[in-house]
Design an enzyme around this catalytic site. Sequence first.
Site, PDB file in Angstrom:
ATOM      1  N   CYS A 119      45.833  61.969  16.223  1.00 15.03           N
ATOM      2  CA  CYS A 119      45.944  61.338  14.909  1.00 15.03           C
ATOM      3  C   CYS A 119      44.745  61.681  14.026  1.00 15.03           C
ATOM      4  CB  CYS A 119      46.122  59.830  15.091  1.00 15.03           C
ATOM      5  SG  CYS A 119      46.739  58.973  13.642  1.00 15.03           S
ATOM      6  N   HIS A 120      43.951  60.672  13.638  1.00 13.97           N
ATOM      7  CA  HIS A 120      42.778  60.901  12.804  1.00 13.97           C
ATOM      8  C   HIS A 120      41.545  61.267  13.620  1.00 13.97           C
ATOM      9  CE1 HIS A 120      45.343  59.110   9.761  1.00 13.97           C
ATOM     10  NE2 HIS A 120      44.470  59.486   8.846  1.00 13.97           N
ATOM     11  N   GLY A 121      41.674  61.321  14.939  1.00 13.50           N
ATOM     12  CA  GLY A 121      40.561  61.765  15.784  1.00 13.50           C
ATOM     13  C   GLY A 121      40.110  63.160  15.401  1.00 13.50           C
ATOM     14  N   GLN A 123      39.515  64.259  12.631  1.00 16.49           N
ATOM     15  CA  GLN A 123      38.463  64.234  11.606  1.00 16.49           C
ATOM     16  C   GLN A 123      37.098  64.496  12.245  1.00 16.49           C
ATOM     17  OE1 GLN A 123      39.280  60.253   9.996  1.00 16.49           O
ATOM     18  NE2 GLN A 123      39.784  61.200   8.034  1.00 16.49           N
TER      19      GLN A 123
END
Length: 195
Positions: A119-121, A123
């Site tokens: 997911c946003h990991g 980033q």
Amino acid sequence: MAAKQILMLVGDYVEDYEVMVPFQILTMVGHRVHAVCPDKAAGEQVRTAVHDFEGDQTYSEKPGHNFTLNASFAEVDPAQYDALVIPGGRAPEYLRLNARVIEMVRHFSAAAKPIASICHGQQILVAAGVLEGATCTAYPALQPDIEMAGGSWHEVATTFDNAHTHGTLVTAPAWPAHPQWMRQFLEVLGSRIEP
């Protein structure tokens, strides 16, 4: 199967399923997982958030469970770990500002140790500069970030349940991908689960 030492980087408002489920799966099959958060010690907790897909233009957010850390960030030596897990949620947007988090991620990447990020990991992977030449997936809003970081985008299934492996990097778009994401990560780790 040899048990692995796995580091998990979390923070407040990590996505609930994306920390709870991988932690439980990896522990269940015999790996030792240390969940850590900057500025927190073993026994302290992080708050989680449940991100859901309810037909809106983006995910909704609801309070999740508190997740108890089982290791202290200040004591972590990444050289002692075989693999890294980075859950998503809102935590990665500020964890990527921590110089030691970035240093840890670079260690795992440079040593070609397995990294599972969801997911946003991703980033954090972008901020660490470790996606050059890699193909990965993530929550769709991160496609521009991944491409600007020199990575190639792997399309997200409409059901968000796909994962992608590039060498030792295993990525997924969101928690509906847990079966694929964890299966591929376990394969990279050399773990075998047979019926």
